[in-house]
Write a protein that holds these residues in place. Structure first.
Motif, PDB file in Angstrom:
ATOM      1  N   ARG A  67      -3.799   4.029   0.665  1.00  0.00           N
ATOM      2  CA  ARG A  67      -4.187   2.644   0.910  1.00  0.00           C
ATOM      3  C   ARG A  67      -3.108   1.699   0.378  1.00  0.00           C
ATOM      4  O   ARG A  67      -2.363   2.026  -0.551  1.00  0.00           O
ATOM      5  CB  ARG A  67      -5.511   2.306   0.197  1.00  0.00           C
ATOM      6  CG  ARG A  67      -6.712   3.137   0.604  1.00  0.00           C
ATOM      7  CD  ARG A  67      -7.047   2.945   2.083  1.00  0.00           C
ATOM      8  NE  ARG A  67      -7.291   1.550   2.417  1.00  0.00           N
ATOM      9  CZ  ARG A  67      -8.502   0.957   2.314  1.00  0.00           C
ATOM     10  NH1 ARG A  67      -9.534   1.638   1.878  1.00  0.00           N
ATOM     11  NH2 ARG A  67      -8.654  -0.293   2.664  1.00  0.00           N
ATOM     12  N   ALA A  93      -7.962  -3.713  -1.913  1.00  0.00           N
ATOM     13  CA  ALA A  93      -7.322  -3.119  -0.745  1.00  0.00           C
ATOM     14  C   ALA A  93      -6.892  -4.200   0.238  1.00  0.00           C
ATOM     15  O   ALA A  93      -7.564  -5.227   0.407  1.00  0.00           O
ATOM     16  CB  ALA A  93      -8.263  -2.128  -0.068  1.00  0.00           C
ATOM     17  N   GLU A 148     -13.091  -2.884  -0.546  1.00  0.00           N
ATOM     18  CA  GLU A 148     -12.783  -1.919  -1.591  1.00  0.00           C
ATOM     19  C   GLU A 148     -11.916  -2.563  -2.660  1.00  0.00           C
ATOM     20  O   GLU A 148     -10.872  -3.136  -2.369  1.00  0.00           O
ATOM     21  CB  GLU A 148     -12.062  -0.715  -0.974  1.00  0.00           C
ATOM     22  CG  GLU A 148     -11.851   0.424  -1.943  1.00  0.00           C
ATOM     23  CD  GLU A 148     -11.238   1.631  -1.246  1.00  0.00           C
ATOM     24  OE1 GLU A 148     -10.831   2.559  -1.975  1.00  0.00           O
ATOM     25  OE2 GLU A 148     -11.156   1.619  -0.005  1.00  0.00           O
ATOM     26  N   TRP A 169      -2.524  -1.681  -1.666  1.00  0.00           N
ATOM     27  CA  TRP A 169      -3.272  -2.427  -2.678  1.00  0.00           C
ATOM     28  C   TRP A 169      -2.499  -3.665  -3.128  1.00  0.00           C
ATOM     29  O   TRP A 169      -1.282  -3.620  -3.302  1.00  0.00           O
ATOM     30  CB  TRP A 169      -3.528  -1.564  -3.909  1.00  0.00           C
ATOM     31  CG  TRP A 169      -4.318  -0.321  -3.647  1.00  0.00           C
ATOM     32  CD1 TRP A 169      -3.830   0.901  -3.332  1.00  0.00           C
ATOM     33  CD2 TRP A 169      -5.740  -0.197  -3.694  1.00  0.00           C
ATOM     34  NE1 TRP A 169      -4.852   1.807  -3.176  1.00  0.00           N
ATOM     35  CE2 TRP A 169      -6.046   1.149  -3.381  1.00  0.00           C
ATOM     36  CE3 TRP A 169      -6.786  -1.083  -3.963  1.00  0.00           C
ATOM     37  CZ2 TRP A 169      -7.348   1.629  -3.337  1.00  0.00           C
ATOM     38  CZ3 TRP A 169      -8.087  -0.594  -3.918  1.00  0.00           C
ATOM     39  CH2 TRP A 169      -8.359   0.730  -3.611  1.00  0.00           C
ATOM     40  N   ALA A 199      -8.839  -5.911   3.032  1.00  0.00           N
ATOM     41  CA  ALA A 199      -9.545  -4.908   3.833  1.00  0.00           C
ATOM     42  C   ALA A 199     -11.007  -5.283   3.979  1.00  0.00           C
ATOM     43  O   ALA A 199     -11.649  -5.690   2.997  1.00  0.00           O
ATOM     44  CB  ALA A 199      -9.408  -3.539   3.181  1.00  0.00           C
TER      45      ALA A 199
END
Length: 598
Positions: A107, A143, A136, A109, A132
């Motif tokens: 992912r 994210a 998350e 971040w 995202a």
């Protein structure tokens, strides 16, 4: 705050710094300021710099600290640094790197050094669309949508928190590429100069960003050095077909790539190969003027960006990056991006976009130091002030503001001055450059010289440039197509008869046309002709700011003085050809035809 004559700097409460040019400490103070402040204007003997968040963040990217900046300000101002400015510099510097982009567990971040800062960022409406949708998050990270990597950096920069992008880059398609030890065409030894090696290393440590070198100092060679180290498919974007073909010539001359591995993607050819050289003009061509949001429908040639698995994108003359290319670049943040330019000055104020989407300044070499070492030609700059005839002055006074500049810039009284300069430089190779076609056509007819404009076919441009290089012609008149990417090693005199209003970047690029080292070490001369006591003179003062910051001084001459004036002749053939082993802007040193118009 009043001027204090015992020190070269006077620092004002509005974050401006006044530099006294007649002070004995002028040059070291100027070199220090150039690392973290921007020259804003020149008021007679006073140069006014401004310290901004962006200038501080570029300094941070080069490795400067707030303490080092404040130490320089203290030393050159006698300790008179307003407390508010001290706090601003510390605050801006501290913000650099507080937010980072990192990859983890597959992912992307956004990571913060403080949960409270991350909570504040997540609450900003300009940031939320790029996070995202799953939401998350952890205490110190959230994210991010991978395709929003560039847009997020833009948004956070405008919020005052520049992001340090540490998310890495795709490697791209493998390309076996090496630099040659000798030129393919001349057989002469070839290797990168020390400062070019340093620029390559500075870029590779970061993976993206901008390299600033004077015209003639070999920015193309730096690009080749990066390509040879990365060995990956590379897309290069140049300012024109002529510039693109010069890139291809250099690639084939100084690397082991074969012609079938290097493609030209311009209005003339559409080749896609492991190394492809395109132009900004073809990429931003719009066959239909509509309001489509889809970039690929608006600009179909943007498909080139996904045609191959590029591991490196090089933006030549990055200070000219068009807005549509900014937009597509925001979606290309996983590709290594190298910007090359002589100056990051943009008259549209979009330096922030370059910082966010291409990357910060990674390396900068001082023009005058490269000159002193013989890597670029020694140059003298002259401003010649030309009178205006009484009848033309009456028309000028009655004209609109825009028309006033045209009347002043195309003043017919400049033409006898050109003839005087040509007579003085009879044995030299001279470029005459300007903005207005009717003026240039008149000059070309009067001196019996060829003229190159945007309407001149590319093959004809190349033929004339080649004739000038070989010494078959000694005079050439060019429009704005001459601003960029012309390799004319032996042109040593440039006469500027008109320019684009107060464009600092254009002034720097034009001087660069004559800065390539000369075989016989002769001095280069840059003449700018301005109409006395008009807006032409006012704009000239602004145009000169960037070069003044680099240490060049303009000798002011009245046209009437020319018959008694004899420019200096300096033999620089014996100057050393190597720089000190370490010359990085991060450790204390300060810092090529065009499109269809004109």
């Amino acid at each position: 705050m009043a001027l204090r004559p015992e020190f070269p700097l006077t620092i004002q409460a509005d974050r401006t710094v006044w530099l006294e040019t007649r002070h004995p400490g002028y040059e070291p103070a100027r070199d220090a300021l150039a690392r973290f402040a921007d020259l804003e204007r020149s008021a007679g003997p006073i140069h006014v710099y401004r310290i901004t968040p962006l200038s501080i963040w570029n300094a941070a990217a080069l490795g400067l600290t707030a303490a080092e900046i404040l130490e320089d300000l203290e030393r050159f101002s006698g300790g008179q640094v307003p407390e508010g400015l001290r706090e601003d510099i510390r605050t801006w510097m501290a913000r650099y790197g507080r937010l980072r982009l990192e990859m983890g567990n597959g992912r992307l971040w956004l990571v913060a050094d403080d949960p409270a800062l991350l909570a504040w960022v997540r609450a900003q409406s300009v940031v939320a669309p790029f996070l995202a949708p799953s939401g998350e998050a952890e205490a110190d990270r959230v994210a991010v949508e991978p395709r929003a990597r560039g847009a997020l950096k833009q948004a956070l920069l405008y919020l005052g928190y520049p992001v340090e992008d540490m998310a890495g880059y795709v490697e791209g398609a493998r390309l076996d590429l090496r630099l040659r030890s000798t030129s393919r065409t001349t057989g002469e030894p070839f290797r990168l100069r020390p400062y070019q090696e340093e620029a390559v290393e500075a870029f590779l440590r970061a993976g993206s960003g901008v390299i600033l070198l004077p015209c003639g100092a070999g920015k193309t060679i730096v690009g080749l050095g990066v390509m040879a180290r990365l060995r990956t498919a590379t897309l290069i974007i140049a300012t024109s077909t002529v510039a693109a073909r010069q890139w291809i010539t250099e690639i084939l001359d100084k690397t082991d790539l074969s012609p079938d591995q290097v493609g030209e993607y311009t209005g003339h050819r559409k080749q896609i190969r492991p190394v492809t050289v395109a132009t900004y003009q073809i990429l931003t061509h719009r066959p239909h003027r509509d309001f489509e949001e889809d970039l690929l429908r608006q600009f179909p040639h943007f498909r080139l960006f996904s045609a191959l698995d590029w591991g490196l994108i090089i933006y030549d003359e990055v200070h000219l990056l068009p807005a549509p290319v900014f937009r597509i670049t925001a979606q290309l943040q996983a590709r290594r991006r190298l910007g090359l330019t002589a100056t990051l000055v943009r008259e549209d104020g979009l330096e922030r976009e370059v910082f966010a989407l291409i990357g910060p300044k990674r390396y900068e070499a001082p023009w005058r130091e490269l000159e002193a070492r013989g890597w670029i030609a020694a140059a003298e700059c002259h401003e010649i002030r030309v009178p205006m005839a009484s009848e033309d002055r009456l028309r000028y006074v009655a004209a609109s503001e825009k028309e006033r500049y045209r009347l002043a810039a195309t003043n017919p009284a400049k033409e006898p001055v050109i003839r005087q300069l040509l007579a003085r430089h009879e044995e030299d190779t001279v470029l005459i450059i300007g903005q207005y076609l009717d003026q240039l056509e008149r000059i070309a007819r009067a001196i019996h010289a060829p003229l190159i404009t945007g309407r001149t076919p590319v093959t004809e441009r190349e033929r004339l440039f080649d004739q000038l290089r070989r010494g078959e012609i000694r005079r050439l008149v060019v429009s704005r197509v001459g601003n960029f990417a012309i390799d004319l090693p032996d042109a040593n005199v440039l006469i500027q008869v008109s320019g684009t209003f107060g464009s600092r970047q254009e002034e720097a690029q034009r001087l660069g046309r004559i800065l390539r080292p000369k075989r016989n070490g002769i001095l280069a001369h840059f003449y700018t002709l301005v109409t006395r006591d008009t807006v032409d003179q006012d704009y000239a003062a602004r145009r000169q700011l960037f070069l003044v910051e680099q240490g060049y001084r303009y000798e002011i001459l009245e046209a009437e003085e020319l018959s008694h004036y004899h420019p200096a002749v300096v033999d620089v053939a014996a100057w050393p050809r190597a720089l000190p082993p370490r010359m990085s802007a991060g450790n204390g040193s300060s810092p090529d035809g065009s499109g269809s118009s004109a």
